[in-house]
Design a protein around this motif. Sequence first.
Motif, PDB file in Angstrom:
ATOM      1  N   SER A  32       0.871  -1.170   0.000  1.00 38.78           N
ATOM      2  CA  SER A  32       0.000   0.000   0.000  1.00 38.78           C
ATOM      3  C   SER A  32       0.914   1.227   0.000  1.00 38.78           C
ATOM      4  N   ALA A  34       2.732   2.909   2.205  1.00 36.32           N
ATOM      5  CA  ALA A  34       4.040   2.852   2.869  1.00 36.32           C
ATOM      6  C   ALA A  34       4.965   1.870   2.160  1.00 36.32           C
ATOM      7  N   ARG A  64      -9.758  -2.528  -2.547  1.00 38.81           N
ATOM      8  CA  ARG A  64      -9.350  -3.934  -2.379  1.00 38.81           C
ATOM      9  C   ARG A  64      -9.421  -4.309  -0.908  1.00 38.81           C
ATOM     10  N   VAL A  67      -7.004  -2.998   1.943  1.00 38.48           N
ATOM     11  CA  VAL A  67      -7.104  -1.580   2.327  1.00 38.48           C
ATOM     12  C   VAL A  67      -8.600  -1.257   2.430  1.00 38.48           C
ATOM     13  N   GLN A  72     -13.379   5.061   1.506  1.00 38.81           N
ATOM     14  CA  GLN A  72     -13.694   6.295   2.236  1.00 38.81           C
ATOM     15  C   GLN A  72     -12.899   7.477   1.685  1.00 38.81           C
ATOM     16  N   ALA A  75      -7.618  12.273   1.259  1.00 32.72           N
ATOM     17  CA  ALA A  75      -6.936  13.382   0.574  1.00 32.72           C
ATOM     18  C   ALA A  75      -5.477  13.320   0.983  1.00 32.72           C
ATOM     19  N   ARG A 156       1.101 -14.067   1.142  1.00 29.30           N
ATOM     20  CA  ARG A 156       0.872 -13.551   2.507  1.00 29.30           C
ATOM     21  C   ARG A 156       2.151 -13.654   3.330  1.00 29.30           C
ATOM     22  N   GLY A 193       0.633  -2.344   7.605  1.00 31.99           N
ATOM     23  CA  GLY A 193      -0.491  -1.575   8.117  1.00 31.99           C
ATOM     24  C   GLY A 193      -0.710  -1.709   9.606  1.00 31.99           C
ATOM     25  N   TYR A 308     -17.530   2.848   7.855  1.00 28.97           N
ATOM     26  CA  TYR A 308     -16.230   2.365   8.351  1.00 28.97           C
ATOM     27  C   TYR A 308     -16.075   2.845   9.798  1.00 28.97           C
ATOM     28  N   GLN A 310     -13.361   3.221  12.989  1.00 34.30           N
ATOM     29  CA  GLN A 310     -11.984   3.084  13.501  1.00 34.30           C
ATOM     30  C   GLN A 310     -12.001   3.304  15.007  1.00 34.30           C
ATOM     31  N   ALA A 331       7.393   0.727   8.663  1.00 36.78           N
ATOM     32  CA  ALA A 331       6.957   2.002   8.075  1.00 36.78           C
ATOM     33  C   ALA A 331       5.441   2.092   7.985  1.00 36.78           C
ATOM     34  N   GLY A 343      -6.209  13.440   8.029  1.00 37.62           N
ATOM     35  CA  GLY A 343      -5.587  13.116   6.743  1.00 37.62           C
ATOM     36  C   GLY A 343      -4.075  12.984   6.787  1.00 37.62           C
ATOM     37  N   MET A 346      -1.343   8.833   4.869  1.00 36.69           N
ATOM     38  CA  MET A 346      -0.571   8.590   3.644  1.00 36.69           C
ATOM     39  C   MET A 346       0.628   9.536   3.582  1.00 36.69           C
ATOM     40  N   THR A 347       0.448  10.754   4.049  1.00 35.79           N
ATOM     41  CA  THR A 347       1.575  11.695   4.064  1.00 35.79           C
ATOM     42  C   THR A 347       2.673  11.164   4.982  1.00 35.79           C
TER      43      THR A 347
HETATM   44  C1  LIG Z   1     -11.588   5.872   7.109  1.00 36.41           C
HETATM   45  C2  LIG Z   1     -10.186   6.304   6.819  1.00 36.41           C
HETATM   46  C3  LIG Z   1      -9.943   7.456   6.113  1.00 36.41           C
HETATM   47  C4  LIG Z   1      -8.639   7.882   5.881  1.00 36.41           C
HETATM   48  N1  LIG Z   1      -8.418   9.061   5.235  1.00 36.41           N
HETATM   49  C5  LIG Z   1      -7.158   9.460   4.991  1.00 36.41           C
HETATM   50  C6  LIG Z   1      -6.894  10.676   4.303  1.00 36.41           C
HETATM   51  O1  LIG Z   1      -7.793  11.430   3.940  1.00 36.41           O
HETATM   52  N2  LIG Z   1      -5.591  11.000   4.077  1.00 36.41           N
HETATM   53  C7  LIG Z   1      -4.558  10.197   4.479  1.00 36.41           C
HETATM   54  O2  LIG Z   1      -3.409  10.531   4.233  1.00 36.41           O
HETATM   55  N3  LIG Z   1      -4.781   9.072   5.149  1.00 36.41           N
HETATM   56  C8  LIG Z   1      -6.033   8.678   5.419  1.00 36.41           C
HETATM   57  N4  LIG Z   1      -6.256   7.508   6.076  1.00 36.41           N
HETATM   58  C9  LIG Z   1      -5.105   6.734   6.543  1.00 36.41           C
HETATM   59  C10 LIG Z   1      -4.539   5.869   5.414  1.00 36.41           C
HETATM   60  O3  LIG Z   1      -5.541   5.042   4.888  1.00 36.41           O
HETATM   61  C11 LIG Z   1      -3.385   5.046   5.982  1.00 36.41           C
HETATM   62  O4  LIG Z   1      -2.577   5.833   6.789  1.00 36.41           O
HETATM   63  C12 LIG Z   1      -2.527   4.446   4.873  1.00 36.41           C
HETATM   64  O5  LIG Z   1      -3.258   3.622   4.036  1.00 36.41           O
HETATM   65  C13 LIG Z   1      -1.384   3.667   5.505  1.00 36.41           C
HETATM   66  O6  LIG Z   1      -0.685   2.999   4.521  1.00 36.41           O
HETATM   67  P1  LIG Z   1       0.140   1.696   4.893  1.00 36.41           P
HETATM   68  O7  LIG Z   1       0.800   1.281   3.620  1.00 36.41           O
HETATM   69  O8  LIG Z   1       0.973   1.928   6.064  1.00 36.41           O
HETATM   70  O9  LIG Z   1      -0.929   0.605   5.343  1.00 36.41           O
HETATM   71  P2  LIG Z   1      -2.234   0.051   4.665  1.00 36.41           P
HETATM   72  O10 LIG Z   1      -2.805   1.015   3.713  1.00 36.41           O
HETATM   73  O11 LIG Z   1      -3.106  -0.444   5.758  1.00 36.41           O
HETATM   74  O12 LIG Z   1      -1.747  -1.199   3.789  1.00 36.41           O
HETATM   75  C14 LIG Z   1      -1.207  -2.359   4.324  1.00 36.41           C
HETATM   76  C15 LIG Z   1      -0.861  -3.250   3.133  1.00 36.41           C
HETATM   77  O13 LIG Z   1      -0.265  -4.445   3.600  1.00 36.41           O
HETATM   78  C16 LIG Z   1      -0.924  -5.556   3.022  1.00 36.41           C
HETATM   79  N5  LIG Z   1      -0.770  -6.668   3.975  1.00 36.41           N
HETATM   80  C17 LIG Z   1      -1.254  -6.745   5.233  1.00 36.41           C
HETATM   81  N6  LIG Z   1      -0.868  -7.899   5.819  1.00 36.41           N
HETATM   82  C18 LIG Z   1      -0.124  -8.554   4.888  1.00 36.41           C
HETATM   83  C19 LIG Z   1       0.554  -9.787   4.885  1.00 36.41           C
HETATM   84  N7  LIG Z   1       0.554 -10.595   5.974  1.00 36.41           N
HETATM   85  N8  LIG Z   1       1.219 -10.146   3.772  1.00 36.41           N
HETATM   86  C20 LIG Z   1       1.241  -9.336   2.659  1.00 36.41           C
HETATM   87  N9  LIG Z   1       0.605  -8.164   2.616  1.00 36.41           N
HETATM   88  C21 LIG Z   1      -0.064  -7.778   3.723  1.00 36.41           C
HETATM   89  C22 LIG Z   1      -2.343  -5.101   2.809  1.00 36.41           C
HETATM   90  O14 LIG Z   1      -3.033  -5.876   1.855  1.00 36.41           O
HETATM   91  C23 LIG Z   1      -2.094  -3.668   2.328  1.00 36.41           C
HETATM   92  O15 LIG Z   1      -1.775  -3.640   0.967  1.00 36.41           O
HETATM   93  C24 LIG Z   1      -7.552   7.094   6.343  1.00 36.41           C
HETATM   94  C25 LIG Z   1      -7.794   5.930   7.059  1.00 36.41           C
HETATM   95  C26 LIG Z   1      -9.096   5.538   7.307  1.00 36.41           C
HETATM   96  C27 LIG Z   1      -9.330   4.306   8.127  1.00 36.41           C
END
Ligand SMILES: Cc1cc2nc3c(=O)[nH]c(=O)nc-3n(C[C@H](O)[C@H](O)[C@H](O)COP(=O)(O)OP(=O)(O)OC[C@H]3O[C@@H](n4cnc5c(N)ncnc54)[C@H](O)[C@@H]3O)c2cc1C
Length: 469
Positions: A32, A34, A64, A67, A72, A75, A156, A193, A308, A310, A331, A343, A346-347
């Motif tokens: 995703s 990070a 998907r 995520v 939702q 931005a 996985r 995540g 959703y 949280q 990360a 928000g 992602m930043t």
């Molecule tokens: C309702 C909501 C609204 C949001 N709005 C915003 C916003 O407006 N702006 C913003 O910046 N952020 C927003 N966020 C936060 C943002 O969604 C997350 O901070 C961001 O997606 C984090 O990215 P990540 O890659 O760390 O983790 P995630 O996006 O959670 O991704 C984790 C990845 O790891 C994969 N994975 C998990 N376990 C395994 C495994 N065992 N093996 C292989 N793959 C695995 C998953 O499939 C996924 O692809 C929001 C969050 C929520 C809940």
Amino acid sequence: MSLADRFAAITTTERPARTDVILGRAVVLGSSMAGLMAARVLSDHADEVLVIERDETPANDEPRPGVPQGTQVHALLPSGAAQLDRWFPGFYADTIAEGLVEPTPDQAYTYVNGVRRVTPPPLTESRTLISTRPFLESRVRQRTLARPNVRLVHGRADGIGFTGDRVTSAQYVPAGSTEKVSVDADLVVDATGRSSRLSDWLGAAGWPQPRLTRMPIKLNYASALFDRKPDEVLLSTAQTMAGTGQKPRMGGVLPVENNRWLVLVAGFAEDRPSREFEDFQRRCREDFPWVYSHVVDNNAMAGEVVTYHQADSRRRDYDELDRFPAGLIVAGDAVASFNPIYGQGMTSATLHASCLSAYLRSNPPLDQPAWGYLRDVRVVVDAAWQISTFADLALPHVNGPFPRGYRLTKWFTGLIFSASLYDARLNDDFARVTTMLAHPNLLAQPKTLARALRGLIPRPVPVAATGDR
Ligand SMILES: Cc1cc2nc3c(=O)[nH]c(=O)nc-3n(C[C@H](O)[C@H](O)[C@H](O)COP(=O)(O)OP(=O)(O)OC[C@H]3O[C@@H](n4cnc5c(N)ncnc54)[C@H](O)[C@@H]3O)c2cc1C
């Protein structure tokens, strides 16, 4: 170096002048925001980058399962958008050409307790990137996977392997198989995540586990897509704050790609928007300024209302451990995940990638833990946590944890927040901090306080849900 200077170094948009390949294979768990950003940075420093992802790559810009928040409103704050341009030159312009909508400042309506904020002066460094989450993520994925040494594997992740005090492999179960395989790695990045199992994996191997801090925010989101006429562009966020006698609420109206609106209504604790369109529409009409019902009443809904929940904001402070293996990075949300209404998630993920780049360019001893990286990430996490949790501690159902000096900081932040509603200069400083372009200490300067105090002519902050028009 002061915290503000360290934050400025992390948020730099300067592209690295020199990058050396110092790793054979790097393995990234999760693809995703990070994981993809970490893979992009690692592609400069490793012969080969293997990204292991549980989900199949969606064919179109579809949400998907891995995520689930992807339906939702999302931005990307200016600081994160600037990082995307840093690592993928031309990202912003290219995505505009691919359908991203760019509202002008006069098309942006930001309300606090029904009062429209003064328009922030344009933030020169970058702009907020507004799209659906899958659209943004797929553009980042395409560009990361276009790097010749990055490869995505469908499977996985199920553990990490150690040789002495070093992580030297990652284990995963390939899609369609039941058998675990192990792949050797010079560096493993956990980007799975907020439900990351890294802490458990460390504990099971006899390593100390990080402190986990949770703040129970109990946030309830509901979002829906609506048709949009191509020339109709409006952007709105609206917030009713705790302590105003009204229920704390948050909403958003975003013009997104493919001529759609993405509309959000959110509440806390028992205030739960349902999946019924009638409830969504009633909330837009009664609880939010005119922009919300204007969009929802005059356009057809595309799809369904999606909810959703949280439960908490959470952080894992890996930098505090007295022992941590070499060859391991963590990360994104796996380190800290915040109340999404600010928000920051992602930043933060893009800024963690910036920390990783700085670490890999610092000629690090690879047989030692990546403390330099973890300490930089701490600066980013603290900044985001400070902004979001201070505001959340005002919610009636949130009962801590309260940081040291909470009362004083609350008074001080409240003062600056109120003044920023009317004072364009303070509004700019406030926006720079909340969009992660500047460290929160920018607001702690005596001149900022003096300016906020000067504007302390008692002004009633009206609580009106209809706002201006
Ligand atoms: C309702 C909501 C609204 C949001 N709005 C915003 C916003 O407006 N702006 C913003 O910046 N952020 C927003 N966020 C936060 C943002 O969604 C997350 O901070 C961001 O997606 C984090 O990215 P990540 O890659 O760390 O983790 P995630 O996006 O959670 O991704 C984790 C990845 O790891 C994969 N994975 C998990 N376990 C395994 C495994 N065992 N093996 C292989 N793959 C695995 C998953 O499939 C996924 O692809 C929001 C969050 C929520 C809940």
